[in-house]
Scaffold this motif. Structure first.
Motif, PDB file in Angstrom:
ATOM      1  N   SER A 677       0.835  -1.197   0.000  1.00 28.76           N
ATOM      2  CA  SER A 677       0.000   0.000   0.000  1.00 28.76           C
ATOM      3  C   SER A 677       0.872   1.250   0.000  1.00 28.76           C
ATOM      4  CB  SER A 677      -0.910   0.009   1.229  1.00 28.76           C
ATOM      5  OG  SER A 677      -0.131   0.146   2.408  1.00 28.76           O
ATOM      6  N   ALA A 678       0.258   2.383  -0.270  1.00 33.54           N
ATOM      7  CA  ALA A 678       0.991   3.647  -0.289  1.00 33.54           C
ATOM      8  C   ALA A 678       1.637   3.919   1.058  1.00 33.54           C
ATOM      9  CB  ALA A 678       0.041   4.788  -0.671  1.00 33.54           C
ATOM     10  N   GLY A 679       0.947   3.554   2.144  1.00 33.75           N
ATOM     11  CA  GLY A 679       1.506   3.782   3.478  1.00 33.75           C
ATOM     12  C   GLY A 679       2.775   2.988   3.711  1.00 33.75           C
ATOM     13  N   VAL A 680       2.752   1.732   3.279  1.00 30.50           N
ATOM     14  CA  VAL A 680       3.931   0.870   3.439  1.00 30.50           C
ATOM     15  C   VAL A 680       5.093   1.413   2.606  1.00 30.50           C
ATOM     16  CG1 VAL A 680       4.873  -1.424   2.975  1.00 30.50           C
ATOM     17  CG2 VAL A 680       2.589  -1.193   4.002  1.00 30.50           C
ATOM     18  N   LEU A 681       4.801   1.788   1.361  1.00 35.78           N
ATOM     19  CA  LEU A 681       5.863   2.310   0.496  1.00 35.78           C
ATOM     20  C   LEU A 681       6.378   3.655   0.992  1.00 35.78           C
ATOM     21  CD1 LEU A 681       4.509   1.432  -3.074  1.00 35.78           C
ATOM     22  CD2 LEU A 681       6.053   0.127  -1.614  1.00 35.78           C
ATOM     23  N   ASP A 682       5.481   4.512   1.527  1.00 37.86           N
ATOM     24  CA  ASP A 682       5.906   5.802   2.093  1.00 37.86           C
ATOM     25  C   ASP A 682       6.908   5.574   3.217  1.00 37.86           C
ATOM     26  OD1 ASP A 682       4.711   7.797   0.604  1.00 37.86           O
ATOM     27  OD2 ASP A 682       2.796   7.608   1.643  1.00 37.86           O
ATOM     28  N   GLU A 683       6.583   4.621   4.089  1.00 29.33           N
ATOM     29  CA  GLU A 683       7.441   4.357   5.236  1.00 29.33           C
ATOM     30  C   GLU A 683       8.820   3.879   4.781  1.00 29.33           C
ATOM     31  OE1 GLU A 683       7.387   1.596   9.289  1.00 29.33           O
ATOM     32  OE2 GLU A 683       5.548   1.943   8.144  1.00 29.33           O
ATOM     33  N   LEU A 684       8.842   3.008   3.779  1.00 28.89           N
ATOM     34  CA  LEU A 684      10.128   2.515   3.262  1.00 28.89           C
ATOM     35  C   LEU A 684      10.913   3.640   2.580  1.00 28.89           C
ATOM     36  CD1 LEU A 684       8.971  -0.910   1.766  1.00 28.89           C
ATOM     37  CD2 LEU A 684      10.412  -0.573   3.790  1.00 28.89           C
ATOM     38  N   ALA A 685      10.194   4.506   1.855  1.00 28.24           N
ATOM     39  CA  ALA A 685      10.866   5.619   1.178  1.00 28.24           C
ATOM     40  C   ALA A 685      11.473   6.581   2.180  1.00 28.24           C
ATOM     41  CB  ALA A 685       9.879   6.340   0.265  1.00 28.24           C
ATOM     42  N   GLU A 686      10.746   6.829   3.298  1.00 27.50           N
ATOM     43  CA  GLU A 686      11.248   7.740   4.333  1.00 27.50           C
ATOM     44  C   GLU A 686      12.526   7.183   4.974  1.00 27.50           C
ATOM     45  OE1 GLU A 686      10.389  10.657   5.070  1.00 27.50           O
ATOM     46  OE2 GLU A 686       8.506  10.893   3.972  1.00 27.50           O
ATOM     47  N   GLN A 687      12.637   5.854   4.945  1.00 30.82           N
ATOM     48  CA  GLN A 687      13.833   5.230   5.525  1.00 30.82           C
ATOM     49  C   GLN A 687      15.024   5.263   4.560  1.00 30.82           C
ATOM     50  OE1 GLN A 687      12.582   1.295   6.668  1.00 30.82           O
ATOM     51  NE2 GLN A 687      10.968   2.053   8.047  1.00 30.82           N
ATOM     52  N   GLY A 688      14.802   5.829   3.359  1.00 33.69           N
ATOM     53  CA  GLY A 688      15.891   5.991   2.406  1.00 33.69           C
ATOM     54  C   GLY A 688      16.001   4.907   1.366  1.00 33.69           C
ATOM     55  N   HIS A 689      15.032   4.020   1.257  1.00 27.99           N
ATOM     56  CA  HIS A 689      15.080   2.952   0.252  1.00 27.99           C
ATOM     57  C   HIS A 689      14.619   3.516  -1.094  1.00 27.99           C
ATOM     58  CE1 HIS A 689      15.967  -0.052   3.296  1.00 27.99           C
ATOM     59  NE2 HIS A 689      14.963   0.408   4.026  1.00 27.99           N
ATOM     60  N   GLU A 690      15.437   3.384  -2.095  1.00 26.69           N
ATOM     61  CA  GLU A 690      15.205   4.051  -3.368  1.00 26.69           C
ATOM     62  C   GLU A 690      14.111   3.384  -4.198  1.00 26.69           C
ATOM     63  OE1 GLU A 690      17.842   5.888  -7.076  1.00 26.69           O
ATOM     64  OE2 GLU A 690      18.773   4.592  -5.550  1.00 26.69           O
ATOM     65  N   LEU A 691      14.041   2.047  -4.189  1.00 28.89           N
ATOM     66  CA  LEU A 691      13.069   1.352  -5.023  1.00 28.89           C
ATOM     67  C   LEU A 691      11.627   1.737  -4.659  1.00 28.89           C
ATOM     68  CD1 LEU A 691      12.362  -0.633  -7.234  1.00 28.89           C
ATOM     69  CD2 LEU A 691      12.592  -2.499  -5.584  1.00 28.89           C
ATOM     70  N   PRO A 692      11.235   1.685  -3.387  1.00 24.85           N
ATOM     71  CA  PRO A 692       9.870   2.117  -3.042  1.00 24.85           C
ATOM     72  C   PRO A 692       9.590   3.564  -3.464  1.00 24.85           C
ATOM     73  CG  PRO A 692      10.871   0.955  -1.213  1.00 24.85           C
ATOM     74  CD  PRO A 692      11.961   1.184  -2.205  1.00 24.85           C
ATOM     75  N   SER A 693      10.611   4.437  -3.342  1.00 27.16           N
ATOM     76  CA  SER A 693      10.428   5.824  -3.752  1.00 27.16           C
ATOM     77  C   SER A 693      10.113   5.918  -5.236  1.00 27.16           C
ATOM     78  CB  SER A 693      11.682   6.627  -3.415  1.00 27.16           C
ATOM     79  OG  SER A 693      11.540   7.965  -3.829  1.00 27.16           O
ATOM     80  N   ARG A 694      10.822   5.156  -6.058  1.00 24.65           N
ATOM     81  CA  ARG A 694      10.574   5.167  -7.495  1.00 24.65           C
ATOM     82  C   ARG A 694       9.200   4.572  -7.831  1.00 24.65           C
ATOM     83  NH1 ARG A 694      14.167   8.134  -7.274  1.00 24.65           N
ATOM     84  NH2 ARG A 694      16.136   8.153  -8.441  1.00 24.65           N
ATOM     85  N   ILE A 695       8.818   3.542  -7.087  1.00 19.92           N
ATOM     86  CA  ILE A 695       7.498   2.942  -7.307  1.00 19.92           C
ATOM     87  C   ILE A 695       6.401   3.987  -7.062  1.00 19.92           C
ATOM     88  CG2 ILE A 695       5.811   1.297  -6.372  1.00 19.92           C
ATOM     89  CD1 ILE A 695       7.770  -0.093  -8.106  1.00 19.92           C
TER      90      ILE A 695
END
Length: 1000
Positions: A677-695
């Motif tokens: 979900s967007a919430g899960v990907l947001d959390e991963l992106a905030e942690q600096g993971h690039e792939l979720p941010s691009r998704i």
């Protein structure tokens, strides 16, 4: 007649040149009740809308001229009881009259008291109807050479018009003379009774001759001269069916004539000479008006007589009994149930109350809560009987139904169409209902194979009315200001009818009644409300029109089956109105409904009909650019993932993120798959993971491309060449509007790509779009509701609120502030409104959770009133199950005491936010209702097109832009007044440009 009716009436013989005014009080009270907005006394919720209308009418008659005339003699005439000499002729006379609404009954006696307070004779006589007394007064006045004006619109009184006698419809401010009578009945006034004898009267249960409508009756009477000549020569009529019907029903027609003929020789208890006009006792009148809490007319009376309102006490016998009390009026007896328009019986002459009306009042009927409960019980007590519905197949029967609805002053209606899109739907039929189980369906567009045009075609099924002819008949009824129309989801029906040249109104919407009463605790669809409130399951649309592959559309439904379905809709709608409307005063929600819901229906209907232009070339170009961006991101994502996969597949994405890459925070859905979900990907992106941010970037572009760049051109109307969104009034708990088909409220405005979508919304040639947007309205509302001195002062001084918050929290000067510090304060300001947690704020700002928690604690230390507001609102919601906006709108949260901690926390956050977001929504609703009249008054050609939360969008000719902006800004900034005076000023930013993005 009560003794006090003659207390101060002077002896003033009627002579030539005098002008006698006779008010039909019995019918006016029902017309005022249905046509005027409901009004309740603030102190106790007593319904007084009809009383207020009556007082305003009486004041105009006494102080102002009516069509250039003033009365020398004036009387208000009421029906004494339900039984008169006509019941001896025909025991079924008026037998089917419905019970009056519960919230009207307490007003019967109050209207009598109003007449007496104005010192006008209040005339009623046992055994005779008000119409007979009026007829007798009229005869006496004519014999004396005086002119007579009958203040009424009742068709039965039209037989009196002529020879110095006219009628005046005070609701429409219209004179009714000989020409108007001929226009209505097709015959002059002296032959009206003959036409009425033929057509009968379904409201009064006068039988008439079956199948004879107004036009046919007028034709027959004009041809044969009068009823008796017609009946004696019926054998000469060429049409066999008509001839047989008249011969078979001759005696019934003669009886009907006796029933409708007014008695002009009533032995009057109160001679006409005693009703001379004179000034009332102004202090007594003011005391009555103050007791009713009629501020405006009280002020007018005081100004006219040079009185100070504060020097006069309200009539104690009429004042509110206080909390927990019951409604009270003089007279010493409860308000008795009345049948039809007959008012409750007056006190007996032997009753001391009639000689001493100023004695302490006794209970006079149910409280608003009891009235609402009784209405709900009554609604369930009458089962729905579809076998009693009628299919209207000729204009004579349609005329009869229209007459019945006009006489009743209220009608529920529904349209059946070919589409849910009101801008393209064709009428298939119309249904009407005047009482429970008293409903009909008027088929207009049911077809066989093939397809006709908007107004019918060769493939129409037989047994239907011509669409043009039927609408020509229905238009006066649906536009009659004295007949209340009732619909469910009125906006749709209003829009459909407006395309056929009918502006239906005034009207109540049962969907909006339910919404304003029960937002958050029930759905507002008609079927759901019917089952919940009436215990009845209506026929489902899919049961008649099919669904999926078996869908045939309503135009292909058989007329018999359509009658059951459509007439039931109107019947159920009327029943729902009877249940829901009395709850408004009982639950103190009348003002919210009348100011925030009811008037907005037509405003939104016109906005939707106007639509907005889009530039397809811009959207086409954006679609291509978004596609290129998505392709670029897809390549980057595949490279980061080390393999190709379907980005649109949550399962494949989950396997990559959590199976292959082993990223933290993995969660399983109910199906056992990884959550992406967007919430899960947001959390991963905030942690600096690039792939979720691009998704997330890819998903954003994909949504913009599919939902807007590619889809918007498909919404362009083939005739108007504009996009027409649909605004939903009852879809959110807080009062915010939503839009669909297309949803223009979800276009992102904080991203460059979203703003580029807005750039495709353009003004027509020679016009500009004006965007008028409230600045930080929710923070301003918060400052007012929570009473935060620092925020109030900052808004008053025009200070940058986010910079001020940063300065307060972090001890840094406003001047030269680091933008990053201001952004943190802004995130906290808006986050607090939505109940943001330390975890949420940490994710939003990209900081440790401990630091975010410290920010929130510091915020509450600097602004303690906000925490107090949140705690008090949470406690109130837990105790009461709802919260309110500053305008009285309620948002219900029935699950706020849930045992599920997550659900309970969510409800608490929503309840804390609702008064803020809901008050802001109410403010812009009030602005929208007032906007068109303000622009019209200034003769500025500005058309309101869109509403997006805190923003209004207008299309304005280039020459009117400079004049329009100040008016728009003034209306929006002053929208809360006079209901609420905010402790902070509202600010509206307005700009004009060729497209929406540039104007924002």
């Amino acid at each position: 007649m009560s003794d006090d009716a003659t207390r101060r009436s002077p002896q003033r013989p009627v002579r030539k040149g005098d002008h006698v005014f006779l008010v039909d009080g019995s019918s006016y009270i029902f017309r005022a009740y249905h046509a005027l907005p409901p009004l309740t006394r603030k102190s106790d919720g007593l319904p007084v809308g009809a009383v207020a209308g009556f007082c305003n009418m009486l004041w105009r008659l006494l102080r102002d001229s009516v069509a250039g005339e003033k009365p020398t003699h004036l009387a208000v005439v009421f029906d004494y009881s339900a039984t008169t000499f006509r019941n001896a002729m025909y025991d079924q006379y008026k037998a089917h009259r419905p019970e009056p609404p519960e919230d009207l009954r307490p007003q019967f006696r109050l209207i009598r008291e109003a007449v007496r307070a104005f010192d006008i004779p209040c005339v009623e006589q046992e055994g005779f109807e008000a119409d007979d007394i009026i007829a007798t007064y009229t005869r006496v006045a004519c014999e004396a050479g005086a002119t007579t004006t009958i203040v009424a619109s009742d068709k039965d009184l039209m037989q009196l018009v002529g020879n110095g006698v006219s009628m005046y419809d005070s609701m429409k401010e219209k004179r009714i003379g000989r020409d108007e009578v001929i226009e209505k009945f097709g015959v002059p006034p002296e032959k009206v009774v003959d036409v009425q004898a033929l057509i009968g009267d379904s409201v009064d249960n006068v039988p008439g001759v079956p199948g004879i409508g107004v036009k046919t009756a007028a034709q027959l009477i004009n041809e044969f001269g009068d009823l008796e000549s017609l009946l004696s020569r019926a054998g000469e009529i060429r049409q066999p069916k008509r001839r047989e019907t008249l011969v078979a029903n001759a005696e019934q027609a003669r009886l009907s004539r006796k029933l409708v003929l007014l008695d002009k020789h009533v032995p009057l208890d109160h001679p006409l000479d005693t009703v001379g006009v004179h000034d009332p006792d102004p202090k007594r009148l003011v005391a009555f008006l103050k007791a009713m809490e009629f501020t405006a007319v009280t002020r007018r009376v005081c100004d006219a007589y040079g009185l100070e309102s504060g020097d006069i006490e309200a009539d104690a016998t009429l004042a509110s009994p206080g909390a927990g009390g019951v409604w009270a009026v003089p007279g010493g007896a409860p308000v008795a149930p009345a049948r039809g328009p007959d008012l409750d019986s007056p006190p007996s002459p032997a009753d001391p109350a009639s000689a001493a009306p100023s004695r302490p009042a006794a209970p006079a009927g149910p409280t608003p809560t009891h009235a609402a409960g009784a209405a709900a019980a009554a609604a369930r007590a009458t089962p729905v009987d579809r076998s009693r519905y009628e299919t209207v197949r000729d204009l004579a029967r349609l005329d009869a139904w229209i007459a019945e609805a006009t006489e009743a002053g209220i009608v529920a209606f529904d349209t059946e169409t070919t589409s849910l899109d009101a801008m393209q739907a064709e009428l298939v039929g119309v249904s009407l209902a005047t009482a429970p189980n008293r409903a009909c369906y008027i088929p207009l567009g049911h077809r066989g194979e093939g397809k006709g045009d908007l107004f019918g075609g060769a493939d129409l099924l037989p047994g239907q009315l011509d669409l043009r002819a039927a609408l020509e008949r229905l238009k006066p009824l649906l536009e009659d200001r004295a007949v209340l129309k009732i619909a469910h989801n009125l906006k749709y029906d209003w829009q459909v009818l407006s395309r056929y040249g009918i502006q239906a109104g005034p009207a109540d919407d049962t969907m909006l009644l339910s919404y304003v009463l029960d937002a958050g605790r029930t759905g507002h669809g008609m079927d759901e409300l019917s089952e919940k409130l009436l215990g009845h399951r209506p026929i489902q649309f899919s049961e008649v029109a099919g669904m999926g592959k078996s869908f045939i559309g309503f135009a292909r439904v058989s007329i018999e089956r359509a009658t059951e379905y459509a007439a039931e809709d109107a019947d159920v709608t009327l029943r729902l109105w009877r249940v829901l409307k009395p709850r408004l005063p009982a639950e103190a929600m009348a003002a919210a409904y009348e100011t925030l819901e009811r008037p907005l229906v037509t405003v939104l209907g016109r906005m939707e009909a106007r639509g907005v232009s889009i530039d397809r070339q811009i959207l086409s170009r954006l679609s291509g650019e978004f596609a290129q961006g998505m392709a670029r991101l897809e390549a980057e994502i595949h490279q980061l993932a080390g393999e190709t996969f379907n980005l649109g597949s949550p399962k494949q994405l989950g396997d990559i993120l959590f199976g292959k890459m082993g990223l933290p925070g993995a969660k399983k859905t109910a199906t056992g798959a990884w959550s992406t979900s967007a919430g899960v990907l947001d959390e991963l992106a905030e942690q600096g993971h690039e792939l979720p941010s691009r998704i997330l970037e890819w998903r954003q572009l994909a949504k913009l491309k599919s939902t807007y760049a590619d889809a918007l051109p498909g919404y362009v109307h083939p005739r108007t060449h504009r996009v027409h969104t649909c605004f939903s009034m009852a879809s959110t708990t807080t009062g915010r509007l939503s839009s669909s088909e297309p949803n223009i409220q979800n276009i992102p405005i904080r991203t460059e790509e979203g703003r580029r979508i807005r750039a495709a919304f353009v003004a027509a040639p020679g016009h500009k779009l004006i965007s008028a947007d409230y600045s930080q309205i929710e923070l301003r509302v918060l400052a007012h509701i929570a009473d935060i001195p620092q925020l109030r002062q900052a808004f008053a001084d025009g200070i940058d609120i986010h910079a001020m918050t940063a300065s307060e929290m972090f001890g840094v000067p406003v001047k030269g502030m680091d933008p990053a510090v201001r952004r943190r304060a802004k995130a906290i300001n808006f986050g607090i409104i939505y109940g943001i947690s330390a975890f949420g704020l940490a994710n939003q700002l990209g900081i440790p959770r401990e630091e975010a928690g410290a920010y929130i604690r510091k915020y509450f230390e600097r602004f303690p009133g906000i925490r107090d507001y949140m705690e008090s609102t949470r406690r109130f919601a837990r105790s009461n199950g709802f919260v309110s906006t500053v305008f009285g709108r309620k948002a219900h949260y029935p699950q706020i005491n849930s045992k599920n901690p997550s659900e309970r926390a969510f409800m608490e956050r929503a309840a804390i936010n609702a008064p803020i977001q809901g008050s802001a929504a109410d403010i812009i609703r009030r602005a929208m209702v007032r906007m068109e009249p303000a622009l019209d008054a200034a003769k500025v050609d500005a058309r309101m097109l869109l509403q997006v939360h805190d923003e209004l969008v207008f299309e304005v000719p280039d020459d009117d832009v400079e004049r329009a902006i100040p008016i728009i800004r003034d209306v929006m900034e002053n929208a809360p007044h006079p209901a609420v005076t905010l402790s902070v000023p509202l600010q509206v930013d307005a700009r004009a440009a060729h497209n929406w993005d540039e104007a924002h």
